[in-house]
Design an enzyme around this catalytic site. Structure first.
Site, short mmCIF file in Angstrom:
data_model
loop_
_atom_site.label_atom_id
_atom_site.label_comp_id
_atom_site.label_asym_id
_atom_site.label_seq_id
_atom_site.Cartn_x
_atom_site.Cartn_y
_atom_site.Cartn_z
N SER A 1 0.36 -1.50 8.37
CA SER A 1 1.82 -1.99 9.30
C SER A 1 1.39 -2.69 10.45
CB SER A 1 2.40 -0.86 9.62
OG SER A 1 2.97 -0.01 8.67
N GLY B 1 0.94 -1.20 0.07
CA GLY B 1 0.19 -0.08 -0.04
C GLY B 1 0.86 1.29 0.02
N HIS B 2 2.14 1.23 0.67
CA HIS B 2 2.80 2.49 0.89
C HIS B 2 3.49 2.64 -0.70
CE1 HIS B 2 2.94 1.44 5.22
NE2 HIS B 2 2.23 2.61 5.43
#
Length: 282
Positions: free
Chosen positions: A188, A36-37
């Site tokens: 995370s 996603g990051h």
């Protein structure tokens, strides 16, 4: 790859580039990077001449000291992941002292009521901490565009409001939620889940998808009750909230209106780890 630990050094590097009117894209994170990051980074790299990613676990947005202590910190691995993507990423990975200069407290912010809903109700002071760090990072980096994932949809709306109310010259861009193969929203915090919990957590998105179907023919109240009843069948989960809200104001829905966009928001615990997710309902 350039890595800065001090804002003075980063500012000194960026200042001449800003004077040259280079477009700076910014991706703020707390590290423990996932796909996603990386999707945010890819978007910034494609739209800007310079991309800066911050990696900073911000203490003022945690209202649970244990959660702050256990939050994954994997800077070495994060840098390696970024290098595999591109060497044209500038990393800002400060210590708390560099950001807060010995005064680790939040500023107070008012977001026209957005802060009083959902996460704001369940995590007092959280959005003051978010506003404090985002505003400071914007002041240090001076980006033209900043990229935020829609998994934290309330945070995205809060940051847009912050920029508007404080006249910060940055375009805030929301990016779609990235999901694991089983539908679990990438986070995370997922790193703290056992393999079994990760498998079981797939049910969160499955129930959200079914809730979207229910919402088409039922009221918000009936849809909410459906979600609550579904999670009662799964003892390993503790549902903190499921709420349906209008996207712009984040106010809970009372009666459906055809010209408004609605979204379902959820916060849930498994293995004492808090996960959030959301889904567009129309």
């Amino acid at each position: 790859m350039l890595i800065f630990n001090k804002k003075s050094d980063l500012s000194a590097f960026l200042s001449p580039l800003i004077l040259q009117n280079k477009s700076i894209g910014f991706v703020p994170t707390m590290g423990a990077l996932h796909k996603g990051h990386l999707s945010l980074l890819e978007k910034s790299l494609s739209e800007n001449e310079i991309t800066v990613m911050s990696i900073f676990v911000n203490p003022t947005q945690f209202n649970n000291a244990e959660d702050l202590d256990k939050y994954p910190r994997t800077l070495e691995r994060d840098v390696q992941i970024m290098q595999e993507l591109s060497n044209n990423i500038i990393v800002y990975a400060p210590e708390v002292e560099d950001i807060y200069e010995g005064n680790t407290i939040s500023e107070s912010f008012e977001y026209d009521g957005l802060e009083n809903q959902m996460e704001g109700k369940h995590r007092p002071g959280h959005f003051d901490g978010v506003g404090t760090i985002v505003k400071r990072l914007f002041e240090i980096i001076k980006p033209k565009k900043a990229y935020f994932g829609e998994k934290d949809f309330q945070q995205l709306q809060i940051v847009k409001k912050l920029v508007s109310k404080h006249n910060i010259p940055v375009e805030v861009i929301g990016c779609p939620i990235h999901r694991e193969a089983n539908g679990l929203a990438m986070s995370s915090r997922n790193e703290r889940l056992s393999v079994l919990a990760k498998e079981k957590a797939a049910i969160i998105y499955q129930i959200l998808l079914r809730a979207k179907d229910v919402f088409q023919t039922h009221s918000a109240e009936e849809t909410t009750k459906y979600v609550e009843n579904e999670f009662k069948k799964h003892a390993e989960f503790e549902l903190e909230y499921f709420e349906i809200a209008e996207e712009t104001t984040l106010l809970p829905i009372s009666v459906k209106e055809s010209n408004k966009k609605y979204r379902g928001f959820i916060a849930i615990f498994i293995e004492n780890i808090r996960l959030i997710d959301n889904i567009s309902l129309n």
